[in-house]
Design an enzyme around this catalytic site. Structure first.
Site, PDB file in Angstrom:
ATOM      1  NE  ARG A 209      37.040  41.110  49.272  1.00  0.00           N
ATOM      2  CZ  ARG A 209      35.913  40.506  49.617  1.00  0.00           C
ATOM      3  NH1 ARG A 209      35.521  40.517  50.890  1.00  0.00           N
ATOM      4  NH2 ARG A 209      35.163  39.905  48.719  1.00  0.00           N
ATOM      5  CG  PHE A 225      35.074  37.129  37.844  1.00  0.00           C
ATOM      6  CD1 PHE A 225      34.074  36.618  37.032  1.00  0.00           C
ATOM      7  CD2 PHE A 225      36.397  36.843  37.534  1.00  0.00           C
ATOM      8  CE1 PHE A 225      34.379  35.831  35.926  1.00  0.00           C
ATOM      9  CE2 PHE A 225      36.717  36.057  36.432  1.00  0.00           C
ATOM     10  CZ  PHE A 225      35.702  35.551  35.628  1.00  0.00           C
ATOM     11  CG  ASP A 247      30.316  41.560  37.998  1.00  0.00           C
ATOM     12  OD1 ASP A 247      30.903  41.017  38.953  1.00  0.00           O
ATOM     13  OD2 ASP A 247      29.227  41.153  37.544  1.00  0.00           O
ATOM     14  CB  ALA A 276      36.242  37.927  33.238  1.00  0.00           C
ATOM     15  CG  ASP A 296      37.218  36.324  44.251  1.00  0.00           C
ATOM     16  OD1 ASP A 296      37.169  35.081  44.314  1.00  0.00           O
ATOM     17  OD2 ASP A 296      36.624  37.072  45.051  1.00  0.00           O
ATOM     18  CB  CYS A 336      34.901  29.964  45.827  1.00  0.00           C
ATOM     19  SG  CYS A 336      33.887  30.226  44.342  1.00  0.00           S
TER      20      CYS A 336
END
Length: 392
Positions: A209, A225, A247, A276, A296, A336
């Site tokens: 960020r 997201f 979201d 999304a 993300d 992730c």
């Protein structure tokens, strides 16, 4: 006397190279039956010749049936205190503000323990029976070390369900407000620690960020997201002209708006509730364009067997995101998913850009922040990746 866990011949090689995990098929069950060991017991680990290798938490019902916690005796008392003190010292060295992941499991030699610090408040998560047995000691020591105003126990996550552990969400010390104040990259924020995802915030993307923040001034940003606005609200605070946060959860967008209001930036924030993929398609149909798109998503590949379907999902959403970028736009594509490598994600972005005939230039590839240190012998502790790609 400690129970013993005896390994098969050769199964000690990875432990001697620094790895801490032991799989059930590496145990010589003819000499040390796993079924007789109570979950969470600390057992002495021996190689096939009887040489002591250390002490491990054991849970015979899991594929990773044991996790080394010490090269010597049990993890308890002063050794436990030293581990927590060491973890705190590392964070205090690298972070000027007390907002960080204070304990990151195996990387801090505290498997099954996560502690996030939000200034005067701590959020604690325990995910295995071994650490569960030490939970009261851990909380007491954290209170001594940090002297927080409150400690919240967020033991209501999926990892505990997998180990058939009770689900608990409760304040175990002092008071903890629903939204706790903290700071990230110089921006004052609020984390929904009681009802939010995991511990309430995702500190792991802090450095990513910060990298984006230097490029947002005067730009129109789409944050997909968005959760509580970690990317989007910080972009506003660093001069973005307008940010749209998307979201599927209205509650998440409420938290996002609360963070924008907390910084007096609500007038430049738009929020869109929806999935999304559907929102991206609708925006494309309306001819919308953005200077920056932040992608993300949650993990699309949670298990190795999900790899093919998950990779396809990453390809699809990256194509849709690139399609909304204006000329000379910036895509931040993150994942992730531990089972998707950084190179694989970059190849997905490359393929999407090529399909849409957009010249792509990789500006930067980054991972998780210093409060999520990678254990050099456990590459599974390195899970986060983010690519910053300029699209001509």
């Amino acid at each position: 006397m400690q129970q013993q866990l005896i390994l098969k011949s050769g199964a000690d090689r990875r432990l001697k190279r620094g790895r801490l995990w032991i799989y059930s098929n590496e145990v010589d069950t003819s000499r040390s039956p796993l079924k007789g060991i109570e979950p969470g017991s600390q057992c002495q680990v021996l190689d096939s010749r009887g040489k002591a290798l250390g002490t491990a938490f054991v849970n015979s019902g899991q594929l990773i049936c044991a996790r080394l916690v010490s090269r010597d005796g049990p993890l308890e008392g002063e050794l436990l205190r030293q581990r927590l003190h060491s973890a705190l010292g590392m964070r205090q060295r690298y972070f000027p503000h007390p907002s960080y992941r204070l304990v990151y499991g195996d990387s801090d030699w505290l498997p099954g323990l996560v502690v996030d610090r939000f200034g005067d408040y701590l959020v604690v998560q325990v995910s295995n029976w071994g650490m569960e047995r030490l939970q009261e000691q851990v909380i007491g020591m954290l209170i001594e070390l940090v002297q927080p105003k409150g400690v919240l126990l967020r033991n209501d996550h999926q990892g505990r369900a997998m180990e058939e552990m009770p689900l608990v969400n409760e304040v175990v010390f002092g008071e903890v407000p629903e939204m706790v104040p903290f700071e990230e990259n110089g921006v004052p924020l609020l984390a929904p620690v009681h009802a939010g995802q995991k511990t309430g915030w995702f500190y792991d993307h802090r450095d990513n960020r910060a990298r984006l923040n230097q490029w947002v001034k005067g730009r129109k940003v789409l944050d997909l997201f968005s959760y509580a606005g970690g990317w989007g609200v910080q972009a506003l605070a660093h001069g973005a002209e307008q940010v749209t946060c998307v979201d599927a959860s209205e509650q998440a967008l409420d938290w996002c708006r609360a963070n924008a209001e907390h910084n007096n930036l609500a007038d430049r924030l738009q929020t869109v509730r929806g999935k999304a993929v559907e929102v991206l398609k609708a925006m494309a149909a309306d001819g919308e364009k953005f200077d920056i798109v932040v992608l993300d998503p949650p993990a699309f590949i949670k298990r190795r067997k999900d790899q093919k379907a998950g990779a396809a999902a990453y390809r699809h959403i990256n194509e849709l995101a690139i399609g909304l970028l204006a000329k000379d736009g910036l895509l931040v594509s993150a994942s992730c998913s531990m089972h998707l490598s950084s190179d694989e994600l970059l190849d997905i972005v490359r393929g999407a850009a090529h399909k849409l005939r957009r010249p792509a230039a990789l500006l930067s590839s980054c991972g998780q922040g210093a409060d999520h240190p990678v254990h050099p012998a456990i590459l599974e502790t390195r899970y986060l990746k983010a690519h910053f790609v300029h699209l001509g």
